[in-house]
Design a protein around this motif. Structure first.
Motif, mmCIF file in Angstrom:
data_model
loop_
_atom_site.group_PDB
_atom_site.id
_atom_site.type_symbol
_atom_site.label_atom_id
_atom_site.label_comp_id
_atom_site.label_asym_id
_atom_site.label_seq_id
_atom_site.Cartn_x
_atom_site.Cartn_y
_atom_site.Cartn_z
ATOM 1 N N ASN A 125 0.809 -1.226 0.000
ATOM 2 C CA ASN A 125 0.000 0.000 0.000
ATOM 3 C C ASN A 125 0.836 1.267 0.000
ATOM 4 O O ASN A 125 0.420 2.308 0.521
ATOM 5 C CB ASN A 125 -0.955 0.019 1.202
ATOM 6 C CG ASN A 125 -1.913 -1.148 1.202
ATOM 7 O OD1 ASN A 125 -2.436 -1.525 0.160
ATOM 8 N ND2 ASN A 125 -2.130 -1.739 2.357
ATOM 9 N N ASP A 168 7.651 8.031 9.098
ATOM 10 C CA ASP A 168 6.442 8.041 8.300
ATOM 11 C C ASP A 168 6.468 9.272 7.394
ATOM 12 O O ASP A 168 7.095 10.281 7.726
ATOM 13 C CB ASP A 168 5.210 8.083 9.213
ATOM 14 C CG ASP A 168 3.920 7.856 8.453
ATOM 15 O OD1 ASP A 168 3.967 7.220 7.389
ATOM 16 O OD2 ASP A 168 2.867 8.321 8.925
ATOM 17 N N HIS A 170 3.871 11.536 4.426
ATOM 18 C CA HIS A 170 2.617 11.745 3.718
ATOM 19 C C HIS A 170 2.829 12.842 2.687
ATOM 20 O O HIS A 170 3.366 13.908 3.005
ATOM 21 C CB HIS A 170 1.495 12.144 4.674
ATOM 22 C CG HIS A 170 1.142 11.085 5.671
ATOM 23 N ND1 HIS A 170 0.212 10.102 5.426
ATOM 24 C CD2 HIS A 170 1.622 10.832 6.912
ATOM 25 C CE1 HIS A 170 0.132 9.305 6.461
ATOM 26 N NE2 HIS A 170 0.981 9.723 7.386
ATOM 27 N N GLN A 215 -5.203 11.254 14.933
ATOM 28 C CA GLN A 215 -5.721 10.041 14.305
ATOM 29 C C GLN A 215 -7.151 10.270 13.839
ATOM 30 O O GLN A 215 -7.982 10.798 14.568
ATOM 31 C CB GLN A 215 -5.692 8.872 15.297
ATOM 32 C CG GLN A 215 -4.305 8.356 15.615
ATOM 33 C CD GLN A 215 -3.715 7.536 14.487
ATOM 34 O OE1 GLN A 215 -4.432 6.974 13.675
ATOM 35 N NE2 GLN A 215 -2.401 7.465 14.429
ATOM 36 N N GLU A 218 -10.850 6.332 11.065
ATOM 37 C CA GLU A 218 -10.462 5.018 10.543
ATOM 38 C C GLU A 218 -8.998 4.701 10.807
ATOM 39 O O GLU A 218 -8.419 3.826 10.169
ATOM 40 C CB GLU A 218 -10.748 4.961 9.043
ATOM 41 C CG GLU A 218 -12.223 5.124 8.709
ATOM 42 C CD GLU A 218 -12.480 5.049 7.220
ATOM 43 O OE1 GLU A 218 -11.494 4.936 6.465
ATOM 44 O OE2 GLU A 218 -13.648 5.093 6.817
ATOM 45 N N ASN A 220 -6.473 6.670 10.193
ATOM 46 C CA ASN A 220 -5.583 7.401 9.301
ATOM 47 C C ASN A 220 -5.016 8.627 10.000
ATOM 48 O O ASN A 220 -5.593 9.159 10.950
ATOM 49 C CB ASN A 220 -6.328 7.824 8.033
ATOM 50 C CG ASN A 220 -7.596 8.609 8.345
ATOM 51 O OD1 ASN A 220 -8.372 8.220 9.215
ATOM 52 N ND2 ASN A 220 -7.801 9.698 7.635
ATOM 53 N N GLU A 289 -14.513 14.924 5.734
ATOM 54 C CA GLU A 289 -14.547 13.914 4.684
ATOM 55 C C GLU A 289 -15.970 13.628 4.227
ATOM 56 O O GLU A 289 -16.188 12.911 3.257
ATOM 57 C CB GLU A 289 -13.887 12.626 5.191
ATOM 58 C CG GLU A 289 -12.407 12.806 5.541
ATOM 59 C CD GLU A 289 -11.774 11.523 6.046
ATOM 60 O OE1 GLU A 289 -12.500 10.508 6.114
ATOM 61 O OE2 GLU A 289 -10.576 11.521 6.357
#
Length: 935
Positions: A125, A168, A170, A215, A218, A220, A289
């Motif tokens: 992913n 990490d 993004h 967070q 879900e 994310n 969202e």
């Protein structure tokens, strides 16, 4: 093209070439799950089947070719390059346990034409395709490594500051040929650092530290960063400073950040005493969202100056005392518009703002503003109070229609209320209804190297705007220091200068050029991407071409392409030679692989794709590389472990041994040569293992009974183990058994078969003799002819009493031998196949005698031993003439295992040549040899 799918009948396509007038049916041999059309070549189609196969067609679905099996959904993309002949299909294949990035041309995507940019696997992913960029992640050595492809060219590793050590990453934005990324570094937990790249997305510099993260519902990660719509380069971010979260704004893609100036007055007109930097306006930056809710902040491309957000005034961002604020000049000044949270909707290009209160109670009213939030009017949108679930604006640039979703009560059905505001306006806006507005940052008109002037409707004019006209003019500015950011490897100091970081060597930029060539020597600055300034200090801060200096090689390293120090036997190993400084084109490279093979290259550029080599033997190899030119040399060493996959481990040791007697245990491997190994041994109930580098150990047991021994063998990433049980007694006797010759016809010579026959023979002995099964242990031996070792054990009950003496064991042995010689011991292997069990010659006498006095039986035993010695000598001399002679005793002596022979150690059977021993398969399969244990 139409898809017809009936799982019980067929799957087919209906294709029309005349705009749907007629269709032709094409039957498929697979069921389509989804279709993906190429963005440029309309005849090219990808089809993903329901059984996870990927098909391609270059004839608009008329013919199909299988590309790959085992493809996960939504893991393939189409990409185009400059010319039509060079168009490629990029296929990302996700297997059940491993992921690979595969590229191939759609016209010919056979196994031979597929290429893999990465030799190993990429992280699951991790594929991101965004605008001109493709991103993937690989983890090695416990650290993630990030790679980027710009305009579908070759992948390059993304270069962050050396000691950022990201955990990490993004990708936030890829607008205007630049990557904006959020990186969580090794020492961060709830914050991220913002980095901005060059055009290719390779070299990153720090834009803002410690941006708050959280967070999502879900799981994310949500970064508190908001890109303002309509104004390129403008962002809002919530930064954590000394456990306080504050909101900052930038107009030049992170080059400069500043706090937000709080409003001068509150909603009631009372003055607000808020002095920067101790007090400022702070905003919640979470975007919803859910398409039916507006979230905490909103802006639109067609209303570039208007920002509406919820927040608070004070020293830090708070979840208490939240109000609504609006800015109509792109964040320079702010006004409070509501004391409670509201959803705000943009209509008519921002000419109308609609606000609806966030509440769990039913409402009837909403608020409208026609002057960019300066004033608000209250309107009713329903006659009955409505529990509002969401608000949605109709699509289209000129829309003045909104839809409210909700219900009148908790038991009622969902209600949709459509509100049309067209009747409010009696005309469209004319040119005289607009005024120019110049974008600025606290009075500074040059933003991103240009002065941008927009036209805005005059606040007193109440007319419908219609289609968005965009900016009126854009005039470039003279370049200043503010238009330049620090280049990669440089950091901005308190005086505003960009100086090299402690870990960065500016001269390393010249390593890719040769004497007589030139390179761009960085000044420490680079212009912000998409900045349009001209002249001024542009020449001063722009990188200058400079002649490549001649340098001796320095900082030489040799690594494997996958970063590992192990390699499989018979497989290609790709070595990468890396050099920090030196003239690459004029350097000679010599690589010695440590196995007697060496290669030489005229220059380092010829090794860019790696140096491949295949090892034919296992072991640890010292790989050396030497790079030299006329100014000097440098060398590097790599120790590579070449291994062969370990397939099987067999633990070889006696079935029975005497107490306090040394026993040898050996781990037999298949294949026998696999490279560097580690052995972990467990004995009995001990919880602490013994770790060795040798596959053979010696040990003793001081307690009688059944004991287990386990060995684990570690070879690279493979760990195999075997466990055996050994019986320990002060005294025991053994007897060699033979079987009817027809048993050999059914002997597959595998451990499972021998274990089953052991159980059958033991049951037959118990039934024929009446001896308790506790006294009998049968061990079938590997190889042909089929034979076994029978052990007579001194079993005692749980109280420790009634223990058998040597005389008792002799009596049991006599009973067993008598029944065996009388052919009373037999079993049925299968219907019609009867197997007799016999006592073999030379092993019928007791093998251990611990009686204190010289009794008659002891003398008889001594004579038997002498006779056996003579017999063994004769057998040894004529062993090649005796068919079926068992050679396990000779093998055991070769391996120095502690076994009891029918004769003393001085009279032990001589060694047998290797050619006469068992095959490696037999050795691995089960016991190497079985004999009784002596004193």
């Amino acid at each position: 093209i139409m898809l017809l799918t009936d799982p019980e009948v067929e799957s087919s396509l209906l294709i029309s070439s005349d705009e749907g007038a007629t269709y032709q049916k094409y039957r498929l041999n697979f069921y389509i799950h989804s279709l993906l059309f190429h963005p440029k070549q309309e005849d090219w189609i990808l089809a993903y089947s329901q059984d996870q196969k990927l098909f391609s067609s270059v004839e608009f679905g008329r013919r199909w070719q299988l590309l790959h099996e085992g493809v996960a959904p939504n893991r393939f993309v189409t990409t185009g390059r400059i010319c039509a002949q060079d168009l490629k299909y990029l296929v990302f294949v996700l297997f059940l346990s491993d992921a690979q990035y595969i590229t191939c041309r759609m016209q010919n995507c056979s196994e031979a034409t597929r290429s893999k940019p990465f030799p190993g696997y990429i992280d699951h992913n991790s594929l991101i395709v965004q605008d001109d960029y493709v991103f993937v992640q690989l983890t090695s050595g416990g650290r993630p490594h990030y790679y980027v492809s710009y305009r579908r060219n070759a992948f390059a590793q993304m270069k962050l500051p050396k000691y950022s050590l990201p955990k990490d990453m993004h990708v936030i934005s890829t607008d205007e040929n630049q990557v904006f990324a959020a990186v969580q570094e090794w020492n961060q937990n709830d914050t991220y650092n913002l980095y901005i790249s060059d055009t290719r997305g390779v070299y990153f510099t720090l834009a803002l530290e410690n941006v708050k993260s959280s967070q999502g519902l879900e799981g994310n990660v949500m970064i508190d960063l908001y890109e303002v719509a309509g104004i390129k380069g403008m962002f809002l971010a919530n930064k954590k400073i000394d456990n306080q979260v504050k909101t900052f704004i930038t107009y030049n893609k992170g080059r400069d950040w500043s706090l937000l100036q709080a409003p001068d007055t509150d909603l009631r007109g009372n003055p607000v005493h808020c002095l920067l930097p101790y007090c400022s306006l702070h905003l919640h930056l979470k975007v919803s969202e859910n398409p039916y809710t507006s979230g905490n902040i909103a802006s639109r491309d067609t209303a570039p100056s208007i920002i509406v957000a919820s927040g608070n005034i004070g020293a830090e961002l708070s979840d208490n005392d939240i109000s609504m604020f609006v800015s109509s000049d792109a964040g320079n000044t702010w006004r409070q518009i509501f004391e409670d949270e509201h959803s705000v909707l943009y209509l008519d290009q921002g000419g109308v703002l609609v606000a609806m209160k966030h509440t769990s109670l039913p409402i009837r009213h909403l608020w409208l503003s026609f002057d960019e939030g300066n004033s608000w009017s209250k309107y009713s949108f329903t006659s009955l109070p409505l529990f509002v679930d969401g608000v949605l604006g109709e699509p289209g640039e000129e829309t003045l229609i909104m839809t409210v979703f909700g219900h009148f009560s908790h038991r009622s059905e969902w209600q949709l209320v459509k509100v049309d505001y067209k009747s409010i306006f009696d005309r469209r806006c004319a040119e005289e209804d607009y005024r120019p507005w110049q974008l600025h940052s606290q009075g500074e008109a040059c933003i991103m190297g240009a002065k941008r002037i927009y036209r805005k409707r005059k606040s007193e004019k109440k007319c419908m705007q219609g289609k968005y006209a965009g900016a009126m003019t854009s005039e470039p500015c003279v370049c200043t220091e503010a238009d330049f950011d620090c280049d990669y490897g440089y950091e901005r100091h308190s005086n505003g200068q960009c100086l090299p970081a402690f870990w960065y060597n500016p001269s390393s930029l010249s390593k890719d050029c040769s004497l007589g060539q030139s390179y761009l020597n960085s000044t420490g600055y680079r212009k912000v991407v998409s900045n349009n300034c001209t002249d001024g200090v542009r020449e001063q801060y722009t990188a200058k071409p400079q002649q490549c200096p001649g340098k001796a090689p320095q900082g030489l390293r040799i690594v494997t392409s996958d970063g590992k120090l192990t390699a499989d036997l018979g497989h290609n190993v790709t070595f990468l030679v890396q050099l920090e400084e030196g003239d690459l084109q004029r350097s000679i490279i010599q690589v010695d692989f440590g196995d007697g093979i060496a290669v030489s290259y005229a220059n380092l550029s010829s090794t860019e794709d790696g140096i491949k080599h295949t090892y034919q033997n296992v072991g640890i190899f010292r790989v050396t590389v030497l790079v030299e030119n006329s100014l000097g040399s440098d060398n590097a060493v790599l120790y590579l472990h070449v291994i062969c996959p370990l397939e099987h481990v067999h633990l070889s040791l006696p079935f029975v041994t005497t107490k306090n007697k040394e026993v040898n245990a050996t781990a037999v491997l298949w294949p026998s040569q696999v490279g560097t190994l580690t052995y972990v041994w467990w004995f009995g109930n001990n919880t602490e293992p013994l770790i060795t580098l040798e596959g053979s150990i010696t040990f003793t047991f001081s307690v009688e009974g059944m004991n287990t021994i386990t060995v684990q063998v570690s070879a690279g990433n493979t760990i195999l183990q075997d466990t055996k049980t050994i019986a320990v007694y002060e005294q025991f006797q053994s007897l060699r058994l033979s079987f009817s010759p027809n048993l050999d016809d059914y002997n597959p010579d595998i451990p499972e078969w021998r274990r089953d026959i052991n159980r059958v023979v033991k049951r037959a002995l118990v039934e024929a003799t009446g001896v308790s099964s506790k006294h009998i242990l049968v061990a079938l031996l590997p190889g042909l002819p089929t034979s076994a070792e029978l052990f007579i054990l001194p079993y005692q009950d749980a109280t420790g009493e009634n223990k058998r003496t040597a005389e008792d064991l002799e009596q049991i042995s006599e009973i067993l031998i008598q029944k065996l010689n009388q052919n009373f011991v037999h079993f049925e292997l299968k219907p019609g196949v009867r197997i007799l069990v016999h006592a073999a010659h030379l092993t019928a006498a007791p093998l251990v005698d611990l009686t204190p006095s010289h009794s008659g039986s002891a003398m008889l035993m001594l004579l038997s031993v002498v006779f056996v010695g003579l017999a063994v000598f004769v057998i040894y001399k004529f062993k090649r003439k005796i068919p079926g002679l068992n050679i396990y005793a000779q093998m055991q002596n070769e391996k120095d295992q502690e076994m009891v022979s029918p004769v003393s150690q001085r009279e032990s059977i001589p060694n047998v040549p290797q050619s006469e021993l068992m095959s490696p398969e037999q050795l691995v399969d089960e016991k190497l040899d079985i004999q009784p244990i002596g004193k």
